[in-house]
Scaffold this motif. Sequence first.
Motif, PDB file in Angstrom:
ATOM      1  N   TYR A 140       0.830  -1.209   0.000  1.00  0.00           N
ATOM      2  CA  TYR A 140       0.000   0.000   0.000  1.00  0.00           C
ATOM      3  C   TYR A 140       0.862   1.255   0.000  1.00  0.00           C
ATOM      4  O   TYR A 140       0.573   2.231  -0.724  1.00  0.00           O
ATOM      5  N   LEU A 141       1.958   1.261   0.769  1.00  0.00           N
ATOM      6  CA  LEU A 141       2.844   2.423   0.818  1.00  0.00           C
ATOM      7  C   LEU A 141       3.532   2.656  -0.529  1.00  0.00           C
ATOM      8  O   LEU A 141       3.794   3.799  -0.904  1.00  0.00           O
ATOM      9  N   ILE A 142       3.830   1.576  -1.232  1.00  0.00           N
ATOM     10  CA  ILE A 142       4.398   1.728  -2.578  1.00  0.00           C
ATOM     11  C   ILE A 142       3.389   2.424  -3.491  1.00  0.00           C
ATOM     12  O   ILE A 142       3.723   3.361  -4.227  1.00  0.00           O
ATOM     13  N   ILE A 143       2.129   1.974  -3.417  1.00  0.00           N
ATOM     14  CA  ILE A 143       1.074   2.591  -4.234  1.00  0.00           C
ATOM     15  C   ILE A 143       0.857   4.046  -3.811  1.00  0.00           C
ATOM     16  O   ILE A 143       0.710   4.940  -4.652  1.00  0.00           O
ATOM     17  N   TYR A 144       0.850   4.293  -2.496  1.00  0.00           N
ATOM     18  CA  TYR A 144       0.660   5.645  -1.971  1.00  0.00           C
ATOM     19  C   TYR A 144       1.779   6.575  -2.459  1.00  0.00           C
ATOM     20  O   TYR A 144       1.525   7.717  -2.891  1.00  0.00           O
ATOM     21  N   THR A 145       3.027   6.078  -2.433  1.00  0.00           N
ATOM     22  CA  THR A 145       4.170   6.867  -2.907  1.00  0.00           C
ATOM     23  C   THR A 145       4.042   7.181  -4.389  1.00  0.00           C
ATOM     24  O   THR A 145       4.303   8.310  -4.829  1.00  0.00           O
ATOM     25  N   LEU A 146       3.646   6.183  -5.162  1.00  0.00           N
ATOM     26  CA  LEU A 146       3.466   6.399  -6.610  1.00  0.00           C
ATOM     27  C   LEU A 146       2.347   7.405  -6.871  1.00  0.00           C
ATOM     28  O   LEU A 146       2.423   8.196  -7.819  1.00  0.00           O
ATOM     29  N   CYS A 147       1.306   7.385  -6.039  1.00  0.00           N
ATOM     30  CA  CYS A 147       0.218   8.373  -6.179  1.00  0.00           C
ATOM     31  C   CYS A 147       0.735   9.785  -5.886  1.00  0.00           C
ATOM     32  O   CYS A 147       0.380  10.738  -6.593  1.00  0.00           O
ATOM     33  N   LEU A 148       1.569   9.922  -4.825  1.00  0.00           N
ATOM     34  CA  LEU A 148       2.157  11.224  -4.518  1.00  0.00           C
ATOM     35  C   LEU A 148       2.985  11.725  -5.696  1.00  0.00           C
ATOM     36  O   LEU A 148       2.925  12.907  -6.068  1.00  0.00           O
ATOM     37  N   TRP A 149       3.756  10.824  -6.286  1.00  0.00           N
ATOM     38  CA  TRP A 149       4.585  11.220  -7.432  1.00  0.00           C
ATOM     39  C   TRP A 149       3.700  11.618  -8.620  1.00  0.00           C
ATOM     40  O   TRP A 149       3.951  12.631  -9.264  1.00  0.00           O
ATOM     41  N   TRP A 150       2.657  10.825  -8.904  1.00  0.00           N
ATOM     42  CA  TRP A 150       1.782  11.108 -10.040  1.00  0.00           C
ATOM     43  C   TRP A 150       1.107  12.469  -9.872  1.00  0.00           C
ATOM     44  O   TRP A 150       1.031  13.259 -10.813  1.00  0.00           O
ATOM     45  N   ILE A 151       0.650  12.736  -8.665  1.00  0.00           N
ATOM     46  CA  ILE A 151       0.002  14.030  -8.396  1.00  0.00           C
ATOM     47  C   ILE A 151       1.009  15.166  -8.546  1.00  0.00           C
ATOM     48  O   ILE A 151       0.702  16.233  -9.090  1.00  0.00           O
ATOM     49  N   SER A 152       2.253  14.935  -8.045  1.00  0.00           N
ATOM     50  CA  SER A 152       3.280  15.978  -8.153  1.00  0.00           C
ATOM     51  C   SER A 152       3.627  16.287  -9.609  1.00  0.00           C
ATOM     52  O   SER A 152       4.003  17.414  -9.939  1.00  0.00           O
ATOM     53  N   GLU A 153       3.513  15.283 -10.483  1.00  0.00           N
ATOM     54  CA  GLU A 153       3.771  15.505 -11.903  1.00  0.00           C
ATOM     55  C   GLU A 153       2.670  16.365 -12.527  1.00  0.00           C
ATOM     56  O   GLU A 153       2.935  17.177 -13.418  1.00  0.00           O
ATOM     57  N   LYS A 154       1.449  16.170 -12.054  1.00  0.00           N
ATOM     58  CA  LYS A 154       0.320  16.908 -12.625  1.00  0.00           C
ATOM     59  C   LYS A 154       0.154  18.274 -11.969  1.00  0.00           C
ATOM     60  O   LYS A 154      -0.076  19.273 -12.648  1.00  0.00           O
ATOM     61  N   ARG A 155       0.270  18.305 -10.636  1.00  0.00           N
ATOM     62  CA  ARG A 155       0.072  19.550  -9.888  1.00  0.00           C
ATOM     63  C   ARG A 155       1.094  19.610  -8.760  1.00  0.00           C
ATOM     64  O   ARG A 155       0.847  19.110  -7.659  1.00  0.00           O
ATOM     65  N   ALA A 156       2.257  20.204  -9.036  1.00  0.00           N
ATOM     66  CA  ALA A 156       3.359  20.220  -8.070  1.00  0.00           C
ATOM     67  C   ALA A 156       2.980  20.960  -6.787  1.00  0.00           C
ATOM     68  O   ALA A 156       3.418  20.595  -5.696  1.00  0.00           O
ATOM     69  N   ASP A 157       2.146  22.010  -6.895  1.00  0.00           N
ATOM     70  CA  ASP A 157       1.794  22.795  -5.715  1.00  0.00           C
ATOM     71  C   ASP A 157       0.853  22.038  -4.781  1.00  0.00           C
ATOM     72  O   ASP A 157       0.788  22.341  -3.587  1.00  0.00           O
ATOM     73  N   TRP A 158       0.106  21.075  -5.314  1.00  0.00           N
ATOM     74  CA  TRP A 158      -0.881  20.350  -4.513  1.00  0.00           C
ATOM     75  C   TRP A 158      -0.223  19.636  -3.341  1.00  0.00           C
ATOM     76  O   TRP A 158      -0.753  19.583  -2.239  1.00  0.00           O
ATOM     77  N   VAL A 190      -5.733   9.186   4.369  1.00  0.00           N
ATOM     78  CA  VAL A 190      -6.974   8.711   5.005  1.00  0.00           C
ATOM     79  C   VAL A 190      -7.834   7.935   4.012  1.00  0.00           C
ATOM     80  O   VAL A 190      -8.337   6.846   4.314  1.00  0.00           O
ATOM     81  N   SER A 191      -7.987   8.479   2.806  1.00  0.00           N
ATOM     82  CA  SER A 191      -8.829   7.805   1.811  1.00  0.00           C
ATOM     83  C   SER A 191      -8.202   6.491   1.353  1.00  0.00           C
ATOM     84  O   SER A 191      -8.886   5.469   1.216  1.00  0.00           O
ATOM     85  N   GLY A 192      -6.889   6.478   1.137  1.00  0.00           N
ATOM     86  CA  GLY A 192      -6.218   5.259   0.689  1.00  0.00           C
ATOM     87  C   GLY A 192      -6.250   4.155   1.723  1.00  0.00           C
ATOM     88  O   GLY A 192      -6.578   2.996   1.416  1.00  0.00           O
ATOM     89  N   SER A 193      -5.934   4.493   2.984  1.00  0.00           N
ATOM     90  CA  SER A 193      -5.965   3.478   4.041  1.00  0.00           C
ATOM     91  C   SER A 193      -7.391   3.033   4.328  1.00  0.00           C
ATOM     92  O   SER A 193      -7.628   1.880   4.704  1.00  0.00           O
ATOM     93  N   GLY A 194      -8.360   3.948   4.132  1.00  0.00           N
ATOM     94  CA  GLY A 194      -9.759   3.574   4.308  1.00  0.00           C
ATOM     95  C   GLY A 194     -10.206   2.534   3.298  1.00  0.00           C
ATOM     96  O   GLY A 194     -10.899   1.570   3.633  1.00  0.00           O
ATOM     97  N   VAL A 195      -9.780   2.705   2.049  1.00  0.00           N
ATOM     98  CA  VAL A 195     -10.088   1.715   1.011  1.00  0.00           C
ATOM     99  C   VAL A 195      -9.460   0.374   1.348  1.00  0.00           C
ATOM    100  O   VAL A 195     -10.110  -0.683   1.234  1.00  0.00           O
ATOM    101  N   LEU A 196      -8.188   0.389   1.802  1.00  0.00           N
ATOM    102  CA  LEU A 196      -7.514  -0.851   2.191  1.00  0.00           C
ATOM    103  C   LEU A 196      -8.239  -1.532   3.339  1.00  0.00           C
ATOM    104  O   LEU A 196      -8.460  -2.757   3.328  1.00  0.00           O
ATOM    105  N   GLY A 197      -8.647  -0.742   4.340  1.00  0.00           N
ATOM    106  CA  GLY A 197      -9.366  -1.307   5.481  1.00  0.00           C
ATOM    107  C   GLY A 197     -10.695  -1.922   5.081  1.00  0.00           C
ATOM    108  O   GLY A 197     -11.069  -2.986   5.581  1.00  0.00           O
TER     109      GLY A 197
END
Length: 359
Positions: free
Chosen positions: A252-270, A282-289
Amino acid sequence: MKIKDAEKLTGIPSANIRFYEKEGLLLPGRNSQNNYREYDEEIIERLNQIKIFRALGIPVEDIKMIFHNKRSVESVIQDRLNTINAEEIQLKEIRAVCERILRDGAKLESLDESVFEESADIWRKHLGEIFASEMVEVNLSVRQMHRHMTILLVAGYLLHLIVTLVFLKCMTLNPASGETSGIVIWFMILLLVFASIATYWSGSIKVHAMILALVSVFWPVLLQMVIYELTYFAYIKLYRELAFGIPLIQMYLIIYTLCLWWISEKRADWIKKEWHTMLLAVSGSGVLGMILKLSTGNGFPVFVMALMSSLYVGIYWTSVIKDVYVYNRYYAVASVNRLLNPIAVIFHYRGRHATTLWR
């Protein structure tokens, strides 16, 4: 006075002043009303001293050692003189080669390693040092910094995952006794504390890279041993849920990290706002739970651990991007090194707020 006033008095740009603060060379006070940094006469004097040292080519690490009474001015200046003497010898070699090239006509097609003649081995070593320094010192954009952190962090979590799976297999075949696990836990803690101290003091990218690999191997073992020690005999069911849930959390942390990177590529300020990364965690861990709840009937322990881990990653990632003023490969490795080792983060932030000795 404010940072702009300090810039005018010393001639040192604000960005450099902030960099020196980050390196632990300065510790300005804070205005009690607005919490802005305040630069007094002592800070101005310190900045002027830094300016002289940097003009002489003294590295920031050596200046820090002087200010913290770890080295004398005399020893640092003597080291600088020794370096200058070595550089003079090297410059004479460079001058001789340049003159040889001009003497031979200075044509592009005639340039090859033969211009170095009998000193070719010395030049290869010199070029290796240049290439190594370029790899570390080259400035990165914000997106490149995100990319480097993503690659290193994903590699670290993949190593976490592999070590965890191997460890679980070993523990299944040969469970550790309470005495054995206790010794292993203390050994791992001491090792990680040592790695944290090395991270705290070292300015070498090679040291940080070695520590990163070391931490990636030993942290998952320590985590598994602590869970084993706390829950195996009294709460066998909980131990199984947590122990076998850790690989899921690492994926999950690998996926979460890749999501952070993907978002940073699209919107660096986000990604520069903590609440954004917290919302993603919260949303990612909630889906996993929810997936674990539907498949196993109880995903709460794993949900809590996934939530805490992703919040930690997201908040620290944001702080790195906001706090660092000069992005390069060194800061990418050093930041991921701390991120994978929470003990190092404790050293980092305790030092940041308690003393001037923090990076």
